[in-house]
Design a protein around this motif. Structure first.
Motif, mmCIF file in Angstrom:
data_model
loop_
_atom_site.group_PDB
_atom_site.id
_atom_site.type_symbol
_atom_site.label_atom_id
_atom_site.label_comp_id
_atom_site.label_asym_id
_atom_site.label_seq_id
_atom_site.Cartn_x
_atom_site.Cartn_y
_atom_site.Cartn_z
ATOM 1 N N VAL A 83 16.092 -10.842 3.727
ATOM 2 C CA VAL A 83 16.535 -11.321 5.042
ATOM 3 C C VAL A 83 17.643 -10.401 5.553
ATOM 4 C CG1 VAL A 83 17.535 -13.234 6.342
ATOM 5 C CG2 VAL A 83 15.938 -13.695 4.469
ATOM 6 N N MET A 84 17.370 -9.729 6.646
ATOM 7 C CA MET A 84 18.359 -8.831 7.260
ATOM 8 C C MET A 84 19.279 -9.613 8.189
ATOM 9 S SD MET A 84 17.833 -5.648 6.268
ATOM 10 C CE MET A 84 18.325 -4.514 7.558
ATOM 11 N N VAL A 85 18.694 -10.405 9.059
ATOM 12 C CA VAL A 85 19.450 -11.147 10.061
ATOM 13 C C VAL A 85 18.780 -12.495 10.279
ATOM 14 C CG1 VAL A 85 20.189 -11.244 12.473
ATOM 15 C CG2 VAL A 85 20.218 -9.072 11.272
ATOM 16 N N THR A 86 19.597 -13.515 10.342
ATOM 17 C CA THR A 86 19.091 -14.831 10.727
ATOM 18 C C THR A 86 19.974 -15.391 11.820
ATOM 19 O OG1 THR A 86 18.479 -17.047 9.936
ATOM 20 C CG2 THR A 86 20.400 -16.001 8.910
ATOM 21 N N LEU A 130 0.823 -1.212 0.000
ATOM 22 C CA LEU A 130 0.000 0.000 0.000
ATOM 23 C C LEU A 130 0.857 1.262 0.000
ATOM 24 C CD1 LEU A 130 -2.755 -1.051 2.566
ATOM 25 C CD2 LEU A 130 -2.837 -1.152 0.060
ATOM 26 N N ASN A 131 2.072 1.153 0.588
ATOM 27 C CA ASN A 131 2.976 2.305 0.648
ATOM 28 C C ASN A 131 4.412 1.814 0.461
ATOM 29 O OD1 ASN A 131 4.224 4.752 1.058
ATOM 30 N ND2 ASN A 131 3.843 4.818 3.273
ATOM 31 N N PRO A 132 4.835 1.608 -0.778
ATOM 32 C CA PRO A 132 6.166 1.038 -1.042
ATOM 33 C C PRO A 132 7.319 1.858 -0.464
ATOM 34 C CG PRO A 132 4.817 1.011 -3.020
ATOM 35 C CD PRO A 132 4.081 1.834 -2.018
ATOM 36 N N GLN A 133 7.104 3.157 -0.179
ATOM 37 C CA GLN A 133 8.175 3.993 0.361
ATOM 38 C C GLN A 133 8.450 3.697 1.838
ATOM 39 O OE1 GLN A 133 5.794 5.361 -1.799
ATOM 40 N NE2 GLN A 133 7.371 5.163 -3.384
ATOM 41 N N SER A 134 7.578 2.904 2.468
ATOM 42 C CA SER A 134 7.749 2.587 3.889
ATOM 43 C C SER A 134 7.690 1.071 4.085
ATOM 44 C CB SER A 134 6.670 3.278 4.735
ATOM 45 O OG SER A 134 6.854 2.998 6.093
ATOM 46 N N PRO A 135 8.780 0.364 3.740
ATOM 47 C CA PRO A 135 8.776 -1.105 3.846
ATOM 48 C C PRO A 135 8.491 -1.583 5.268
ATOM 49 C CG PRO A 135 10.695 -0.321 2.633
ATOM 50 C CD PRO A 135 10.056 0.884 3.234
ATOM 51 N N ASN A 136 7.783 -2.718 5.349
ATOM 52 C CA ASN A 136 7.490 -3.336 6.646
ATOM 53 C C ASN A 136 8.593 -4.307 7.026
ATOM 54 O OD1 ASN A 136 4.944 -2.103 7.111
ATOM 55 N ND2 ASN A 136 3.995 -3.494 5.638
ATOM 56 N N TYR A 137 8.704 -4.589 8.322
ATOM 57 C CA TYR A 137 9.619 -5.639 8.773
ATOM 58 C C TYR A 137 8.823 -6.894 9.099
ATOM 59 C CZ TYR A 137 8.254 -4.343 13.572
ATOM 60 O OH TYR A 137 7.563 -4.087 14.722
ATOM 61 N N LEU A 138 9.486 -8.006 9.060
ATOM 62 C CA LEU A 138 8.893 -9.303 9.370
ATOM 63 C C LEU A 138 9.721 -9.953 10.466
ATOM 64 C CD1 LEU A 138 6.538 -11.104 8.369
ATOM 65 C CD2 LEU A 138 8.162 -12.224 6.836
ATOM 66 N N LYS A 139 9.101 -10.262 11.585
ATOM 67 C CA LYS A 139 9.776 -10.876 12.727
ATOM 68 C C LYS A 139 9.466 -12.367 12.729
ATOM 69 C CE LYS A 139 9.758 -10.640 17.811
ATOM 70 N NZ LYS A 139 9.139 -9.946 18.975
ATOM 71 N N LEU A 140 10.520 -13.187 12.643
ATOM 72 C CA LEU A 140 10.347 -14.636 12.520
ATOM 73 C C LEU A 140 11.147 -15.354 13.604
ATOM 74 C CD1 LEU A 140 10.747 -14.996 8.650
ATOM 75 C CD2 LEU A 140 8.620 -14.808 9.954
ATOM 76 N N PRO A 141 10.738 -16.561 13.943
ATOM 77 C CA PRO A 141 11.529 -17.347 14.910
ATOM 78 C C PRO A 141 12.950 -17.559 14.394
ATOM 79 C CG PRO A 141 9.372 -18.337 14.574
ATOM 80 C CD PRO A 141 9.502 -17.263 13.543
ATOM 81 N N ALA A 142 13.884 -17.645 15.315
ATOM 82 C CA ALA A 142 15.300 -17.808 14.948
ATOM 83 C C ALA A 142 15.496 -19.025 14.060
ATOM 84 C CB ALA A 142 16.153 -17.933 16.213
ATOM 85 N N GLY A 143 16.239 -18.824 12.976
ATOM 86 C CA GLY A 143 16.592 -19.920 12.085
ATOM 87 C C GLY A 143 15.583 -20.229 11.004
ATOM 88 N N THR A 144 14.517 -19.415 10.861
ATOM 89 C CA THR A 144 13.475 -19.732 9.873
ATOM 90 C C THR A 144 13.469 -18.786 8.671
ATOM 91 O OG1 THR A 144 11.840 -18.355 11.027
ATOM 92 C CG2 THR A 144 12.014 -20.669 11.698
ATOM 93 N N ASN A 177 15.701 -17.712 6.356
ATOM 94 C CA ASN A 177 16.278 -18.139 5.078
ATOM 95 C C ASN A 177 15.398 -19.186 4.401
ATOM 96 O OD1 ASN A 177 18.549 -16.488 5.005
ATOM 97 N ND2 ASN A 177 19.799 -17.903 6.190
ATOM 98 N N HIS A 178 14.857 -20.099 5.193
ATOM 99 C CA HIS A 178 13.976 -21.122 4.626
ATOM 100 C C HIS A 178 12.739 -20.484 4.008
ATOM 101 C CE1 HIS A 178 11.586 -24.718 4.130
ATOM 102 N NE2 HIS A 178 10.667 -24.243 4.970
ATOM 103 N N PHE A 179 12.134 -19.551 4.731
ATOM 104 C CA PHE A 179 10.935 -18.898 4.218
ATOM 105 C C PHE A 179 11.251 -18.062 2.977
ATOM 106 C CE2 PHE A 179 8.122 -15.095 4.302
ATOM 107 C CZ PHE A 179 6.965 -15.738 3.884
ATOM 108 N N ALA A 180 12.366 -17.324 3.006
ATOM 109 C CA ALA A 180 12.734 -16.499 1.848
ATOM 110 C C ALA A 180 12.982 -17.357 0.617
ATOM 111 C CB ALA A 180 13.980 -15.679 2.177
ATOM 112 N N SER A 181 13.645 -18.487 0.808
ATOM 113 C CA SER A 181 13.911 -19.389 -0.312
ATOM 114 C C SER A 181 12.618 -19.981 -0.851
ATOM 115 C CB SER A 181 14.857 -20.502 0.157
ATOM 116 O OG SER A 181 15.096 -21.425 -0.876
#
Length: 794
Positions: free
Chosen positions: A310-313, A96-110, A112-116
Motif C-alpha cells: 500500500v503506497m497511499v490510502t 510475468l516480469n518481476p522487474q516491472s511491478p504493476n500498480y493497483l488503483k483502488l477506491p479511497a479507503g479500501t 488497507n482492508h484489501f492488503a490485510s
C-alpha cells in the motif's frame, strides 16, 4: 514660528479602544475561523482549484511571515468535497516480469482492508497447503514406500551375495553403502593377503567384483526409480488436492471483492501464479527430507510474493488530501526504492517501493516552499517532469540524471492528478519567468497575498475575532479586551503605519504565545495588556545588542553625534539599520563643504563605492534644486561635497536627501543649524518633502540618543508631513513630547525645515526678483552670486 509645524500629541499614535471590540475577553468570541484582507488571494486560489485543466498549477506570491500556508490550507479545507479524484494506490508483483511491478488503483479507503485480507489469505493458504503435503496419511504412505524399497534392496543383496560366494566374493554393508570383498575359506582376505595371491588369481577376483558391482548398481537403480515413481504419484495426488483447496479458497475470496475489477484481475493472475508455484507453500521440514524428488525452492516467500504494498490510502469521507512537504528533495517528492542487505549484496523487490509527496497528495493538493525546493538538486526538474507527464515515475536520482544505476526495478508509473501550490515571493517569480520557460507553462494561476489592510472599525473587529480564533484554536490562556487592543496596536506598528494593520500573522501569533507564557509565569489565568507589552519589550531586548553597542559608542563619543548647540554645514540625518528581521533607527552625521567651482556636487559615498544608486540619484536631485531655485539669471558656479561621517557600510535610499540639502545650504550660506534636531525625508527638485519609510524607527533612534546625552527641551525630529499619519510611537516618546522634552515637526518643504533648524524665516522671492532681505534664501543666493563672481571659499 516653529509651533505651526509641531505634530499634536494625540496624532503620535493610534490607540485601539478596547470597548470597540464588543467583548470583555476572548472566550466570548465566536471561534469560527476568520481570514481578513486576503479576499482576492482566496478568490484566485479557488479559481486555480476549480479549473481541472492540465498545467493550471498555482504560484502563491507573498512576503515572508504572512501565514499564507495556513490561509491556503484553511481555505481548501472549507471547499465542498469533490468526488472521483481520490484513490488508494498500491504496488503489486508483476508475475510475468518481476522487474516491472504493476500498480493497483483502488477506491479511497479500501487499500488497507484489501492488503490485510490478502495477507491473511496467503497465511491461511500456506498453513492449509503445508498441512496437505504433510498429513499423516501421506507420510505413512511415503514411509511404506521407503520400507518396501529397503526390503527390495535386501533381497537383491541376498541374491547377488549367493552368486558372489560361489566366486569367492562376499558383500558387506558399510552404513548406507555396500562393499564387495574377496572371500576364501569363510574368511575375508585382507589387503596384504590379496597382494600375496598370484597375478592370475587377482585378475580373476577383480573381474568378478566389477561384474557383481555393475549388477548390484543396476538393481539398486531400478529400486530407486520405482521409489521415485511412487513418490511422484503421491505428490501429484497431493498437488491436485492442494490445487483444489487453493481454487476453493480464492473463489470465496474473490466473491468478497466482486465489485472491483482491478482486484478481480489481480486475483485471477495471482491464482495462476499460485497454482504454478504450490511448492512455495511447503514449509514443513519433514517434506523436504522425504525420499524422492522435492519441489524447487524460491527466494521469495509467499508472504512477499503475494503482498499488496500500500503506497497511499485516502479517507473516503474526508476532503482531498492537502499535503505540505517540508523537505522537498527528489526522493521525498517522487518516491524511492529501498534495498536490503542479503549475503553481502543489496537486493530489492516491489514491497520495498516507498511513496513520495506526489503519491500522498495525488487527487488533492501539494504545497511546497519554493526556496526550499530550489535548494535540492534536481527536485525542481523532477517535479516539472512529473507534472508535465501527469504521472509519477519512481527512479533513482542517478538514473534520472542519466548516470549508471544498479536498480533492477522499474515500477510502472502511477497516473498523477494533482494541484501543486508553490509558496514564493515576487523576486523568485520574476527570476523563474526569465530563466525557466517551463515555469510559466506549468504554473498559470498566480496568487498575490496582501501584507496589510486599512485600519478601520470593521477591520479592527474582524482582526480581534481572528486573534480570538487563534487563541481558542490553540488553547491559549484567555486574553482580555485590553490585551487584544494592545495586539491590534502592535499590528499597526508592524505595518509601520497608524492607518494600516499588518497581515504578517506569523509575528502576531508569536506575540500571542509569548504573552501567554509570561502570564503563566505570573500564575495568571488571563493575559493582560501588561503581558503583551512585556512580550514586545522582551522581543526587542533579545535582538537589540547591535543597537545598544552603537548607542554606547555614541555615548563614549567614538561615534560623533551632537544633540546640543549649533554648527555650520553639519546635521543629524536619521537612518535605519536592519539586523535580521529587526530594524532600528540611528542618527548619522552628514557634513557638507561648498566653494566656487565647476557646477558639481561631489557625492563622497559614491566616489568610494559606498553609495547606492538611489542615494546617488538623491544627491543629483539636490543639484537640480539649487539650479532651479537660485541664481536663475547667472551661470551657476559651485563645487560642493557631501558625506556621511563615520559611515563604513553601503548607504542607499534617498530618505537623507532633505538632511543633505539642509547641510549643503548651511555650507553655502554659513548659517548655523540646530544639532538638537535630526532630519529625515526625501526631497524633489522643487524642494518638496516626500514620504520615507521606517519613520517610527528613525524617531525612536534619535530619541534614544537624546536620552543618553540628556534632554535640553529643544530636541526633536523633522519628518515629511505625509509621514505624520503613519506615526505609531511608543509610550516613552509620547510622554516626553507631552512634557515638552522632545518635539516632532512635520514639514512639506525644505524652506520649513530650514526655518526650524535655523530660527530664521525662509523668505520668498519678491517682484523685484530678490528674496526677502535677511532671510535664509537671501543669504544662500547672495553666497552663490559671490561664488560666481569671486574666488571666495566657504
Amino acid at each position: 514660528m516653529t509651533k505651526q509645524f509641531l505634530i499634536p500629541t494625540k496624532a503620535l499614535r493610534a490607540n485601539c479602544d478596547p470597548n470597540l471590540l464588543g467583548f470583555d475577553n476572548t472566550t466570548e468570541v465566536d471561534t469560527s475561523h476568520v481570514t481578513i484582507g486576503q479576499e482576492n488571494a482566496i478568490k484566485s486560489l479557488h479559481f486555480g482549484a476549480d479549473i481541472h485543466k492540465k498545467n493550471y498549477h498555482i504560484f502563491a506570491m507573498s512576503k515572508q511571515g504572512l501565514g499564507e500556508r495556513a490561509i491556503i490550507e484553511n481555505s481548501l479545507k472549507k471547499r465542498k468535497k469533490e468526488k472521483g479524484h481520490c484513490f488508494d494506490w498500491c504496488y503489486i508483483n508483476n508475475y510475468l516480469n518481476p522487474q516491472s511491478p504493476n500498480y493497483l488503483k483502488l477506491p479511497a479507503g479500501t487499500a488497507n482492508h484489501f492488503a490485510s485480507a490478502m495477507e491473511k489469505l496467503v497465511k491461511q493458504l500456506s498453513n492449509d497447503i503445508s498441512l496437505q503435503f504433510t498429513n499423516r496419511t501421506i507420510q505413512a504412505k511415503l514411509q511404506d514406500i521407503n520400507y518396501e524399497a529397503d526390503s527390495k534392496r535386501r533381497m537383491v543383496v541376498a541374491k547377488i551375495n549367493t552368486t558372489a560366494e560361489k566366486k569367492q566374493i562376499t558383500i558387506r554393508s558399510q552404513e548406507d553403502a555396500f562393499e564387495l570383498m574377496p572371500f576364501i575359506h569363510d574368511k575375508v582376505l585382507s589387503e596384504e593377503e590379496v597382494n600375496q595371491l598370484s597375478h592370475s588369481q587377482k585378475l580373476h577376483l577383480d573381474r568378478n567384483i566389477v561384474i557383481l558391482q555393475k549388477e548390484l548398481t543396476r538393481q539398486f537403480d531400478k529400486i530407486a526409480e520405482w521409489a521415485d515413481n511412487q513418490s511422484k504419484i503421491m505428490q501429484t495426488k497431493s498437488k491436485k488436492c492442494a490445487a483444489k483447496l487453493l481454487k476453493s479458497k480464492l473463489l470465496a475470496f474473490r466473491k468478497k471483492f466482486s465489485k472491483n475489477e482491478s482486484i478481480q484481475r489481480f486475483l485471477i493472475n495471482t491464482e495462476k501464479d499460485m497454482l504454478a508455484n504450490l511448492h512455495l507453500f511447503m514449509t514443513n521440514e519433514s517434506t523436504q527430507k522425504s525420499t524422492g524428488p522435492t519441489f524447487a525452492e524460491e527466494e521469495v516467500e509467499p508472504c512477499i510474493r503475494y503482498k499488496v504494498n500500500v503506497m497511499v490510502t485516502q479517507d473516503s469521507k474526508q476532503q482531498p488530501p492537502i499535503i505540505f512537504e517540508p523537505n522537498p528533495n527528489y526522493p521525498n517528492l517522487v518516491g524511492r526504492i529501498e534495498h536490503i542487505s542479503q549475503l553481502g549484496a543489496l537486493v530489492t523487490n516491489f514491497s520495498l517501493i516507498r511513496p513520495g509527496a506526489l503519491h500522498r497528495a495525488n487527487g488533492g493538493y501539494l504545497i511546497i516552499d519554493m526556496q526550499t525546493l530550489l535548494s535540492h538538486s534536481y527536485a525542481w526538474e523532477g517535479l516539472k517532469s512529473a507534472l508535465d507527464a501527469e504521472k509519477i515515475t519512481i527512479a533513482p536520482l542517478e538514473e534520472a540524471l542519466g548516470f549508471f544505476s544498479t536498480t533492477i526495478l522499474t515500477p510502472k508509473a502511477i497516473p498523477l492528478d494533482i494541484k501543486v501550490i508553490l509558496l514564493g515571493d515576487q523576486h523568485q517569480y520574476s527570476e523563474l519567468c526569465n530563466v525557466d520557460p517551463e515555469f510559466k507553462a506549468l504554473f498559470r494561476v498566480i496568487i498575490e497575498f496582501e501584507d496589510h489592510i486599512r485600519r478601520n472599525t470593521k477591520h479592527i473587529k474582524l482582526y480581534a475575532k481572528m486573534i480570538a480564533s487563534f487563541i481558542n484554536d490553540n488553547q491559549l490562556l484567555t486574553f482580555n479586551k485590553f490585551a487584544v487592543a494592545t495586539v491590534i496596536d502592535y499590528c499597526s506598528q508592524l505595518a509601520g503605519d497608524a492607518a494600516l494593520l499588518s497581515l504578517r500573522l506569523d509575528s502576531v501569533w508569536g506575540l500571542l504565545q509569548e504573552a501567554e507564557h509570561l502570564a503563566k509565569q505570573d500564575n495568571k489565568k488571563i493575559v493582560t495588556a501588561a503581558h503583551v507589552k512585556q512580550a514586545l519589550a522582551d522581543q526587542i531586548n533579545r535582538i537589540n545588542s547591535l543597537k545598544r553597542k552603537m548607542n554606547e559608542e555614541i555615548e563614549r563619543k567614538f561615534i560623533l553625534i551632537k544633540t546640543h548647540g549649533k554648527a555650520v554645514a553639519q546635521i543629524n540625518a536619521l537612518t535605519v539599520l536592519q539586523y535580521g528581521d529587526f530594524e532600528f533607527g540611528i542618527p548619522s552625521r552628514v557634513s557638507a563643504m561648498a566653494r566656487r567651482g565647476d557646477d558639481k556636487i561631489l557625492d563622497i559615498e559614491r566616489e568610494v563605492e559606498l553609495g547606492g544608486a538611489i542615494h546617488s540619484k538623491g544627491v543629483l536631485i539636490l543639484a537640480g534644486y539649487l539650479q532651479w531655485r537660485y541664481v536663475i539669471d547667472r551661470k551657476f558656479s559651485l563645487s560642493a561635497s557631501l558625506v556621511f561621517e563615520q559611515s563604513y557600510g553601503e548607504v542607499d535610499g534617498d530618505s537623507a536627501s532633505m538632511a543633505e540639502l539642509c547641510a549643503l545650504l548651511s555650507a553655502i550660506s554659513g548659517i548655523k543649524l540646530q544639532q538638537s534636531i535630526a532630519v529625515t525625508g526625501s526631497i524633489n527638485q522643487h524642494g518638496e518633502c516626500q514620504v520615507i519609510g521606517c519613520v517610527n524607527e528613525k524617531i525612536a533612534g534619535f530619541f534614544d540618543v537624546c536620552k543618553l546625552q540628556g534632554f535640553s527641551g529643544d530636541q526633536g525630529v523633522i519628518i515629511p508631513k505625509a509621514n505624520a499619519k503613519q506615526l505609531m510611537l511608543n509610550d516613552e516618546i509620547i510622554t516626553a513630547v507631552k512634557a515638552k522634552k522632545f518635539h516632532i515637526y512635520a514639514v512639506e518643504t525644505i524652506d520649513a525645515a530650514m526655518e526650524i533648524l535655523t530660527g530664521m524665516i525662509a523668505g520668498k522671492r519678491r517682484q523685484s526678483g530678490h528674496f526677502t532681505p535677511g532671510s535664509i534664501n537671501d543669504c544662500i543666493e547672495k553666497a552663490l552670486i559671490h561664488f560666481s563672481t569671486a574666488g571666495h571659499r566657504k
